[in-house]
Scaffold this motif. Structure first.
Motif, PDB file in Angstrom:
ATOM      1  N   TYR A   2      12.842  -2.226  -4.833  1.00  0.00           N
ATOM      2  CA  TYR A   2      12.370  -2.050  -3.464  1.00  0.00           C
ATOM      3  C   TYR A   2      11.903  -0.609  -3.240  1.00  0.00           C
ATOM      4  N   LEU A   3      11.071  -0.472  -2.215  1.00  0.00           N
ATOM      5  CA  LEU A   3      10.536   0.830  -1.836  1.00  0.00           C
ATOM      6  C   LEU A   3      11.445   1.435  -0.778  1.00  0.00           C
ATOM      7  N   ASP A   4      12.031   2.585  -1.088  1.00  0.00           N
ATOM      8  CA  ASP A   4      12.979   3.218  -0.176  1.00  0.00           C
ATOM      9  C   ASP A   4      12.265   4.018   0.919  1.00  0.00           C
ATOM     10  N   SER A   5      11.187   4.726   0.534  1.00  0.00           N
ATOM     11  CA  SER A   5      10.488   5.555   1.518  1.00  0.00           C
ATOM     12  C   SER A   5       9.079   5.884   1.050  1.00  0.00           C
ATOM     13  N   ILE A   6       8.271   6.341   2.000  1.00  0.00           N
ATOM     14  CA  ILE A   6       6.927   6.802   1.674  1.00  0.00           C
ATOM     15  C   ILE A   6       6.605   8.030   2.522  1.00  0.00           C
ATOM     16  N   HIS A   7       5.924   8.971   1.895  1.00  0.00           N
ATOM     17  CA  HIS A   7       5.427  10.158   2.598  1.00  0.00           C
ATOM     18  C   HIS A   7       3.907  10.121   2.497  1.00  0.00           C
ATOM     19  N   ILE A   8       3.240  10.040   3.627  1.00  0.00           N
ATOM     20  CA  ILE A   8       1.783   9.923   3.683  1.00  0.00           C
ATOM     21  C   ILE A   8       1.201  11.192   4.293  1.00  0.00           C
ATOM     22  N   LYS A   9       0.235  11.772   3.588  1.00  0.00           N
ATOM     23  CA  LYS A   9      -0.371  13.002   4.100  1.00  0.00           C
ATOM     24  C   LYS A   9      -1.896  12.919   3.991  1.00  0.00           C
ATOM     25  N   ASN A  10      -2.562  13.036   5.143  1.00  0.00           N
ATOM     26  CA  ASN A  10      -4.029  13.034   5.216  1.00  0.00           C
ATOM     27  C   ASN A  10      -4.653  11.815   4.534  1.00  0.00           C
ATOM     28  N   PHE A  11      -4.025  10.664   4.759  1.00  0.00           N
ATOM     29  CA  PHE A  11      -4.497   9.410   4.174  1.00  0.00           C
ATOM     30  C   PHE A  11      -4.969   8.504   5.309  1.00  0.00           C
ATOM     31  N   ARG A  12      -6.257   8.095   5.234  1.00  0.00           N
ATOM     32  CA  ARG A  12      -6.858   7.281   6.294  1.00  0.00           C
ATOM     33  C   ARG A  12      -6.672   7.980   7.656  1.00  0.00           C
ATOM     34  N   ASN A  13      -5.949   7.344   8.604  1.00  0.00           N
ATOM     35  CA  ASN A  13      -5.790   7.995   9.913  1.00  0.00           C
ATOM     36  C   ASN A  13      -4.414   8.637  10.086  1.00  0.00           C
ATOM     37  N   TYR A  14      -3.701   8.832   8.969  1.00  0.00           N
ATOM     38  CA  TYR A  14      -2.371   9.465   9.024  1.00  0.00           C
ATOM     39  C   TYR A  14      -2.474  10.938   8.652  1.00  0.00           C
ATOM     40  N   GLY A  15      -1.810  11.772   9.438  1.00  0.00           N
ATOM     41  CA  GLY A  15      -1.783  13.206   9.151  1.00  0.00           C
ATOM     42  C   GLY A  15      -0.640  13.551   8.227  1.00  0.00           C
TER      43      GLY A  15
END
Length: 371
Positions: A2-15
């Motif tokens: 399973y996926l525990d967490s995600i960190h998204i930076k400057n991807f699509r409309n996420y800062g």
């Protein structure tokens, strides 16, 4: 798995967004065009190295940014894995696994295995054979990384052989070197075609059973592998290789006229048959959509048998396309899988909730956890 967490930076409309997930069911909800699918896309990208919506990395970068970065934490049966992916304009995409850079995308395969089901998957039936080949190749590559390397090797040899066919038009003396390339391409192609045949055999059996359940026994669904030039893929790999070489020689004059390779895995087809008829031609929209669902659920079972763990399931705006009975059937059979579901409203899930759901509301690229 399973996926525990995600960190998204400057991807699509996420800062800059960090999300912890439930290892059971994660409901990602909100109005349209807010960024729900972008989370699903980011997860799938970290699993397969490619987006299910585009093959251009620069399209994934947030407006007015020069690159994106994704980082996920995966929990497997015996270990934890950190995957970090970064891409910037003018730079190659870089991937790290547990902080160690990987040189080949094939090294990413198998670290997080994800099955995605989105409205675009209807193209699996509606579009041409390349869509069906892509589906098979992504699935098999995740559970058999060696297959992914065979595909890469085949693509390289195919490009070189096609270039030679063009060069022969200028210099007929090069024609004698075709035998060497016939042997090379047949060696790799035979492994790909044998693997595809074995996978399709199992997939068809499971899909037939799954579809009967979904349709209360009213419909029979089968998948047929139609290899290039009707090569006998039930034979041994060596026999397939020899047959491919013979077929290439038979078709040599035609290939020289057209300057392309006419035989091989790049021309394979998969026929999806419903009640004895071609689903693409004779199936209704509803039948096609239910058939794709049966195929996807069967894909999950194959992965579980192969690796001993369920993959992560990504359902992107799929339940809204199903009637109430099929929606309930799917939801009640998610079992032990970690599942991500995007939707506009959470009402259905609150009614059917078994207590393990996590609700993530998305508003214009921002998330909030709700009860």
């Amino acid at each position: 798995m399973y996926l525990d967490s995600i960190h998204i930076k400057n991807f699509r409309n996420y800062g800059n967004t960090f999300i912890n997930f439930s290892k059971n069911i994660n409901i990602i909800y909100g109005e349209n065009a807010q960024g729900k699918t972008n989370i699903i896309e980011a997860v799938f990208l970290c699993a397969s190295g490619r987006s299910h919506r585009t093959n251009k990395d620069y399209e994934l970068i947030k407006h007015n940014s020069d690159g994106y970065k994704l980082e996920i934490e995966v929990v497997k049966k015996y270990d934890k894995i950190n995957i970090e992916m970064e891409y910037g304009v003018g730079r190659k995409k870089s991937i790290k696994i547990n902080e160690i850079p990987i040189k080949k995308i094939g090294n990413l395969m198998g670290n997080l295995i994800a099955v995605i089901f989105s409205p675009e998957d209807i193209l699996l039936i509606k579009e041409g054979p390349s869509q069906r080949r892509r589906f098979i190749d992504i699935t098999v590559s995740q559970i058999k990384p060696a297959y992914f390397y065979d595909l890469q090797e085949y693509a390289k040899i195919l490009m070189q052989r096609n270039a030679l066919l063009k060069e022969i038009q200028k210099d007929r003396g090069l024609i004698d070197t075709l035998d060497v390339w016939d042997r090379k391409i047949s060696q790799v192609a035979s492994k790909i075609m044998k693997t595809r045949d074995e996978f399709i055999t199992v997939l068809s059996e499971k899909t037939s059973i799954m579809h009967k359940k979904l349709t209360n026994g009213k419909e029979e669904l089968n998948i047929k592998y139609s290899p290039s030039n009707k090569i006998k893929t039930k034979n041994t790999t060596k026999e397939i290789e020899e047959e491919l070489e013979r077929e290439l020689k038979k078709n040599r004059n035609m290939e020289l006229k057209r300057c392309i390779t006419l035989i091989g895995p790049h021309r394979d087809e998969y026929e999806i048959i419903l009640n004895g008829m071609n689903l693409k031609i004779y199936g209704s929209q509803g039948q096609q959509r239910t058939s794709v669902l049966s195929i996807k659920l069967s894909e999950i079972e194959i992965i579980k048998e192969e690796i001993g763990e369920y993959p992560v399931l990504l359902l992107d705006d799929v339940l809204s396309e199903l009637d109430e009975n099929r929606k309930k059937y799917l939801y009640m059979n998610l079992g032990e899988m970690q599942t991500f579901i995007t939707c506009t409203k959470k009402d259905f899930f609150e009614r059917e909730n078994n207590g393990d759901n996590k609700y993530i509301k998305v508003i214009n690229g921002s998330v909030e956890i709700t009860e």
